[in-house]
Design a protein around this motif. Structure first.
Motif, PDB file in Angstrom:
ATOM      1  N   THR A   1      11.138  -1.762  -4.162  1.00 26.72           N
ATOM      2  CA  THR A   1       9.983  -0.961  -4.537  1.00 26.72           C
ATOM      3  C   THR A   1       8.798  -1.807  -4.991  1.00 26.72           C
ATOM      4  OG1 THR A   1      11.442   0.845  -5.157  1.00 26.72           O
ATOM      5  CG2 THR A   1       9.236   0.946  -6.011  1.00 26.72           C
ATOM      6  N   TYR A   2       9.027  -3.027  -5.400  1.00 26.68           N
ATOM      7  CA  TYR A   2       7.941  -3.889  -5.875  1.00 26.68           C
ATOM      8  C   TYR A   2       6.804  -3.974  -4.857  1.00 26.68           C
ATOM      9  CZ  TYR A   2       5.472  -8.223  -7.127  1.00 26.68           C
ATOM     10  OH  TYR A   2       4.507  -9.157  -7.416  1.00 26.68           O
ATOM     11  N   GLY A   3       7.163  -4.151  -3.581  1.00 27.01           N
ATOM     12  CA  GLY A   3       6.141  -4.279  -2.539  1.00 27.01           C
ATOM     13  C   GLY A   3       5.247  -3.062  -2.435  1.00 27.01           C
ATOM     14  N   LEU A   4       5.797  -1.882  -2.699  1.00 30.66           N
ATOM     15  CA  LEU A   4       5.020  -0.650  -2.608  1.00 30.66           C
ATOM     16  C   LEU A   4       3.946  -0.586  -3.685  1.00 30.66           C
ATOM     17  CD1 LEU A   4       4.644   2.172  -1.326  1.00 30.66           C
ATOM     18  CD2 LEU A   4       6.418   3.007  -2.873  1.00 30.66           C
ATOM     19  N   PHE A   5       4.204  -1.188  -4.842  1.00 30.85           N
ATOM     20  CA  PHE A   5       3.285  -1.096  -5.981  1.00 30.85           C
ATOM     21  C   PHE A   5       2.394  -2.328  -6.130  1.00 30.85           C
ATOM     22  CE2 PHE A   5       6.477   2.034  -6.961  1.00 30.85           C
ATOM     23  CZ  PHE A   5       5.793   3.039  -7.631  1.00 30.85           C
ATOM     24  N   VAL A   6       2.506  -3.286  -5.220  1.00 29.58           N
ATOM     25  CA  VAL A   6       1.738  -4.520  -5.349  1.00 29.58           C
ATOM     26  C   VAL A   6       0.223  -4.274  -5.482  1.00 29.58           C
ATOM     27  CG1 VAL A   6       0.935  -6.510  -3.988  1.00 29.58           C
ATOM     28  CG2 VAL A   6       3.364  -6.203  -4.447  1.00 29.58           C
ATOM     29  N   PRO A   7      -0.404  -3.403  -4.660  1.00 32.89           N
ATOM     30  CA  PRO A   7      -1.850  -3.203  -4.833  1.00 32.89           C
ATOM     31  C   PRO A   7      -2.237  -2.739  -6.240  1.00 32.89           C
ATOM     32  CG  PRO A   7      -1.127  -2.300  -2.733  1.00 32.89           C
ATOM     33  CD  PRO A   7       0.115  -2.659  -3.500  1.00 32.89           C
ATOM     34  N   ALA A   8      -1.495  -1.778  -6.792  1.00 32.63           N
ATOM     35  CA  ALA A   8      -1.798  -1.273  -8.134  1.00 32.63           C
ATOM     36  C   ALA A   8      -1.530  -2.338  -9.192  1.00 32.63           C
ATOM     37  CB  ALA A   8      -0.971  -0.023  -8.419  1.00 32.63           C
TER      38      ALA A   8
ATOM     39  N   LEU B   1       7.474   9.595  -6.046  1.00 33.51           N
ATOM     40  CA  LEU B   1       7.147   9.278  -7.430  1.00 33.51           C
ATOM     41  C   LEU B   1       5.889   8.423  -7.517  1.00 33.51           C
ATOM     42  CD1 LEU B   1      10.663   8.617  -9.023  1.00 33.51           C
ATOM     43  CD2 LEU B   1       9.113  10.522  -9.469  1.00 33.51           C
ATOM     44  N   ALA B   2       5.707   7.523  -6.550  1.00 36.84           N
ATOM     45  CA  ALA B   2       4.483   6.712  -6.518  1.00 36.84           C
ATOM     46  C   ALA B   2       3.257   7.586  -6.291  1.00 36.84           C
ATOM     47  CB  ALA B   2       4.591   5.644  -5.424  1.00 36.84           C
TER      48      ALA B   2
ATOM     49  N   PHE C   1       5.446  -7.486   5.615  1.00 39.07           N
ATOM     50  CA  PHE C   1       4.115  -7.471   6.225  1.00 39.07           C
ATOM     51  C   PHE C   1       3.810  -6.257   7.096  1.00 39.07           C
ATOM     52  CE2 PHE C   1       5.022 -12.079   5.650  1.00 39.07           C
ATOM     53  CZ  PHE C   1       3.974 -12.378   4.792  1.00 39.07           C
ATOM     54  N   SER C   2       4.753  -5.321   7.250  1.00 41.33           N
ATOM     55  CA  SER C   2       4.488  -4.188   8.144  1.00 41.33           C
ATOM     56  C   SER C   2       3.310  -3.343   7.666  1.00 41.33           C
ATOM     57  CB  SER C   2       5.741  -3.314   8.284  1.00 41.33           C
ATOM     58  OG  SER C   2       6.156  -2.819   7.028  1.00 41.33           O
ATOM     59  N   VAL C   3       3.265  -3.042   6.364  1.00 44.07           N
ATOM     60  CA  VAL C   3       2.161  -2.220   5.844  1.00 44.07           C
ATOM     61  C   VAL C   3       0.837  -2.952   6.006  1.00 44.07           C
ATOM     62  CG1 VAL C   3       1.182  -1.178   3.760  1.00 44.07           C
ATOM     63  CG2 VAL C   3       3.617  -0.905   4.262  1.00 44.07           C
ATOM     64  N   GLU C   4       0.838  -4.260   5.738  1.00 41.63           N
ATOM     65  CA  GLU C   4      -0.388  -5.037   5.896  1.00 41.63           C
ATOM     66  C   GLU C   4      -0.849  -5.033   7.357  1.00 41.63           C
ATOM     67  OE1 GLU C   4      -1.755  -9.712   5.596  1.00 41.63           O
ATOM     68  OE2 GLU C   4      -0.290  -8.943   4.151  1.00 41.63           O
TER      69      GLU C   4
ATOM     70  N   GLY D   1      -1.280   6.969   3.378  1.00 41.78           N
ATOM     71  CA  GLY D   1      -0.643   6.786   4.681  1.00 41.78           C
ATOM     72  C   GLY D   1       0.397   5.684   4.638  1.00 41.78           C
ATOM     73  N   SER D   2       0.123   4.620   3.871  1.00 43.89           N
ATOM     74  CA  SER D   2       1.085   3.528   3.733  1.00 43.89           C
ATOM     75  C   SER D   2       2.343   3.997   3.013  1.00 43.89           C
ATOM     76  CB  SER D   2       0.450   2.364   2.956  1.00 43.89           C
ATOM     77  OG  SER D   2      -0.669   1.850   3.653  1.00 43.89           O
ATOM     78  N   VAL D   3       2.160   4.829   1.967  1.00 43.35           N
ATOM     79  CA  VAL D   3       3.300   5.356   1.224  1.00 43.35           C
ATOM     80  C   VAL D   3       4.146   6.253   2.128  1.00 43.35           C
ATOM     81  CG1 VAL D   3       4.023   6.850  -0.680  1.00 43.35           C
ATOM     82  CG2 VAL D   3       2.180   5.194  -1.022  1.00 43.35           C
ATOM     83  N   ILE D   4       3.476   7.070   2.945  1.00 41.48           N
ATOM     84  CA  ILE D   4       4.204   7.960   3.865  1.00 41.48           C
ATOM     85  C   ILE D   4       4.994   7.140   4.884  1.00 41.48           C
ATOM     86  CG2 ILE D   4       3.919   9.668   5.701  1.00 41.48           C
ATOM     87  CD1 ILE D   4       1.522  10.759   4.046  1.00 41.48           C
TER      88      ILE D   4
END
Length: 399
Positions: A27-34, A152-153, A242-245, A257-260
């Motif tokens: 989950t860390y990668g999902l919250f990196v921007p915030a 939750l994010a 790197f997929s989301v990037e 959209g990235s979270v979805i």
């Protein structure tokens, strides 16, 4: 309800995997921007914190089998749940980068402690004909964790710390449940094994770890298992990291959209719970061959995803399902190769998967300077096909 009922075994195991892998580690990668915005971190610091999490996992994976041999499967499983709870609580309450890094590292250690002993626990608590099926379902807990993290994010929004408090609470529940379910004696439930298997286990307990590994590495089947696991970690880490990037750059994908996209990967992973059934019916080599072709295709398809959301969705679905499926296949294969010391083979296999995941992002980042990220994904898809050269040399249909 009996302690070793299917509900307790599968439920407790699935929840601890969801907490330690799906939440604590991925989950860390999902919250990196915030996290980067709130703590004013540069990319190098963000990457260093992520690497510390991987290093913690690798060290914990080495320690966990030793704890099983010395004490019981229950001890490292509970320690894994406790480090997940404490680590994610520290992330939620962190007031500076140092506490954040400590929390992320502790959380990253948790699956390394909790996951390998599950193979021993399943062997002790379940009948032989149920072991592969139960393990595959438990292994899909990673997907359930990823699925939970997405909503939750979104609900937490800019107050992302609230999501991590929820994650910590889930890990606490998982820890308490496993405390009452998992075997607390080294050979509790040994009556479920044959007399010969029980004798092998007792002999292995007296054998030093390095002697066991030296003996096993002479086996061509074991070498294929371990090299394949390392290669699998190398190629799949590129997608996770790197997929989301890549798709955000190619498709200008929004944060939601990235979270979805992330949630789709997690939801699809539930299909990996069918690994036990597929291995029993078709054999591990055949299932691994087709799963490898599928995951290579999903990695390559992101490079042409600019054609629309359909391709993105297909890539997420195929990658999520096959990633969880292949991790289950390697788990089943490792126990097959190490029947006398399941957690040792299990731990070594997943240590090598994670070693590949640790090395790969650095290589991919350097490759992106030469070929751009699209080229990195294309090369990764080709390298992924190397797993086809490392399939089992024998027919494997159970753990």
């Amino acid at each position: 309800m009996r302690r070793n009922s299917p509900f307790n075994i599968v439920g407790a195991g699935l929840l601890i995997v969801a907490s330690t892998y799906g939440l604590s580690r991925y989950t860390y990668g999902l919250f990196v921007p915030a996290i980067r915005d709130d703590f004013n971190l540069d990319q190098a610091t963000v990457g260093a914190i992520g690497s510390a999490s991987y290093l913690g996992y690798l060290l914990a994976t080495l320690v966990s089998p030793l704890l099983v041999r010395r004490f019981s499967p229950r001890l490292p499983i509970i320690l894994g749940g406790m480090t997940a709870t404490l680590g994610m609580l520290l992330v939620a309450l962190a007031g500076n980068p140092m506490w954040l890094a400590l929390g992320v590292t502790l959380a990253g250690c948790s699956p390394g402690l909790a996951y390998p002993p599950l193979s021993d626990a399943i062997k002790q608590l379940c009948r032989a004909e149920k072991q592969s099926r139960y393990y595959a379902i438990i292994n899909s807990g990673t997907s359930f964790g990823v699925m939970v993290s997405g909503p939750l994010a979104l609900m937490a929004g800019p107050r992302w710390q609230l999501a991590w408090l929820c994650f910590a609470f889930i890990a606490l529940i998982a820890t308490v449940w496993n405390l009452f379910i998992m075997p607390g004696a080294a050979h509790e439930g040994a009556q479920r094994t044959s007399p010969q298997e029980h004798a092998d286990v007792l002999r292995t307990d007296q054998e030093p770890m390095w002697v066991l590994l030296k003996r096993k590495l002479k086996d061509r089947m074991v070498r294929r298992l371990l090299l394949g696991a390392l290669l699998f970690g190398l190629v799949t880490s590129v997608y996770w990291t790197f997929s989301v990037e890549l798709i955000a750059g190619e498709n200008s994908l929004s944060a939601s959209g990235s979270v979805i996209f992330w949630m789709i990967v997690g939801i699809a992973g539930v299909a990996g719970g069918l690994a036990g059934e597929l291995v029993t019916r078709f054999g591990l080599a055949k299932v691994l061959k087709w799963a490898t072709l599928a995951i290579a295709t999903s990695i390559a398809s992101l490079t042409i995803a600019s054609d629309g959301m359909l391709m993105l969705t297909m890539s997420a679905v195929v990658f999520g399902a096959t990633f969880i499926l292949i991790t289950a296949l390697y788990g089943i294969w490792s126990v097959y190769c190490f029947p006398e010391a399941p957690s040792t083979g299990f731990g070594l296999t997943f240590f090598l998967i994670s070693a590949g995941q640790l090395i790969s992002p650095t290589l991919a980042g350097a490759g992106a300077e030469l070929w751009k990220m699209t080229g990195v994904f294309q090369v990764t898809a080709i390298v992924c096909l190397g797993i086809l050269l490392l399939l089992p040399s024998q027919d494997v249909r159970n753990m």
